[in-house]
Design an enzyme around this catalytic site. Structure first.
Site, PDB file in Angstrom:
ATOM      1  N   HIS A 157       0.807  -1.217   0.000  1.00 12.55           N
ATOM      2  CA  HIS A 157       0.000   0.000   0.000  1.00 12.55           C
ATOM      3  C   HIS A 157       0.841   1.268   0.000  1.00 12.55           C
ATOM      4  CE1 HIS A 157      -1.967  -3.314   2.260  1.00 12.55           C
ATOM      5  NE2 HIS A 157      -2.931  -3.056   1.406  1.00 12.55           N
ATOM      6  N   CYS A 194       3.387  -1.187  -4.345  1.00  5.21           N
ATOM      7  CA  CYS A 194       3.026  -1.472  -5.735  1.00  5.21           C
ATOM      8  C   CYS A 194       3.544  -0.349  -6.625  1.00  5.21           C
ATOM      9  CB  CYS A 194       1.514  -1.587  -5.873  1.00  5.21           C
ATOM     10  SG  CYS A 194       0.965  -1.742  -7.592  1.00  5.21           S
ATOM     11  N   GLU A 232      -3.142   3.063   1.943  1.00  5.11           N
ATOM     12  CA  GLU A 232      -2.666   3.655   0.692  1.00  5.11           C
ATOM     13  C   GLU A 232      -2.896   5.161   0.686  1.00  5.11           C
ATOM     14  OE1 GLU A 232      -3.698   3.888  -4.036  1.00  5.11           O
ATOM     15  OE2 GLU A 232      -4.163   1.996  -3.024  1.00  5.11           O
ATOM     16  N   CYS A 251      -5.879   1.364 -10.914  1.00  2.00           N
ATOM     17  CA  CYS A 251      -4.974   0.431 -11.578  1.00  2.00           C
ATOM     18  C   CYS A 251      -5.717  -0.522 -12.504  1.00  2.00           C
ATOM     19  CB  CYS A 251      -4.149  -0.331 -10.540  1.00  2.00           C
ATOM     20  SG  CYS A 251      -4.952  -1.769  -9.839  1.00  2.00           S
TER      21      CYS A 251
END
EC number: 1.17.7.4
Length: 316
Positions: free
Chosen positions: A74, A96, A126, A197
């Protein structure tokens, strides 16, 4: 009872990478390995890694000197990163790469003194990490979750304003918020490429196709998984009964007893073994062979840090 499987479903490239980073670190350095926050939001994955020697913590102060520390998928704020850097720690970053992209957008706006608006869910790690990339007192960083938040937001300079989004949001809900932002602040600038995403978008498209055919939709994913929650909500909006489940043991026969067709999908942090267990459980309730729907192919791979690029089998 027919069993249909969404396609794609389950692990995304970012989750695969994050889990591999922890697994490879355990194989190379041995236990314990410290991980700030759950590396991904899935109970099965976290419990499995914990049994192998991963220790999940929330504060850097919990990590002893000289230890191995991994940041979760995150991402973390710049303050957390700086705190870890000030310690005698070996740090690996499992953030990520698509979250890192958003971090870079925020950091760029901060350097320029431009104000930024993040569309996201308050309290999600996140969001905390992304908001924590902004540090310029001349500008400002704001969080909105809904169109209503947009209409009550005041900024310093509407002419120097940009927006970003959390990567795991509902595509439809986010579109509504972006529409409100563009109406409220006509000069606002968005990212060159959508921040939501590919995996989030693809799994939401897949659950739409699934819900068109299924009477009941089962979403495999943990309660704290943002993208899994969005899948269940989307199926419900399409008029289907939908349940978010951690594993097959959560399924109640009454949920599917009258269903002619049960659809199954999984959030981006849920491993396929959980889906297979759900299929087996549904077959106990009279389900037939599972059929996978056609869907968008995914072939994205994110590399682990070079220090951890090793065949774990060789180490073991």
């Amino acid at each position: 009872m027919q069993i249909l499987l969404a396609n794609p479903r389950g692990f995304c490239a970012g989750v695969d990478r994050a889990i591999s980073i922890v697994e490879n670190a355990l194989a190379i350095y041995g236990a314990p390995i410290y991980v700030r926050h759950e590396v991904v939001h899935n109970r099965y994955v976290v419990d499995s890694l914990r049994k192998r020697g991963a220790i999940f913590i929330e504060q850097i102060s919990e990590v002893p000197d000289g230890a191995i520390l991994i940041f979760s998928a995150h991402g973390v704020s710049q303050a957390v990163r700086n705190e870890a850097k000030s310690r005698d720690l070996t740090v690996f970053d499992a953030t990520c790469p698509l979250v890192t992209k958003v971090h870079m957008e925020v950091a760029r706006a901060s350097r320029r003194g431009e104000e930024s608006i993040l569309i996201g869910h308050a309290g999600h790690p996140e969001v905390e990490g992304t908001m924590g990339q902004y540090s310029n007192p001349e500008g400002g960083m704001y969080l909105v979750e809904s169109p209503e938040d947009v209409w009550t937001l005041n900024v310093k300079n509407e002419g120097k304003l940009s927006f970003m989004t959390q990567t795991t949001l509902s595509v439809d809900d986010t579109s509504d918020v972006i529409d409100a932002l563009r109406k409220r602040f006509p000069k606002i600038v968005g990212p060159r490429k959508d921040d939501i995403c590919y995996a989030t978008t693809n799994r939401q498209e897949a659950v739409r196709a699934l819900a068109e055919q299924a009477d009941v939709v089962l979403v495999v994913g943990s309660k704290n998984s943002s993208n899994s929650n969005r899948l269940a909500e989307l199926a419900q909006r399409m008029g289907r009964t939908a349940f978010l489940i951690d594993d097959a043991a959560d399924i109640q026969e009454a949920w599917v007893k009258e269903a002619a067709c049960v659809g199954v999908t999984a959030g981006a942090s849920a491993p396929d073994i959980l889906v297979q267990n759900v299929i087996a459980r549904l077959r106990e309730f009279g389900g037939g062979e599972a059929v996978t729907l056609e869907g968008r192919e995914e072939n994205i791979v994110f590399e682990v840090p070079k220090e951890l690029r090793v065949d774990v089998r060789e180490v073991e």
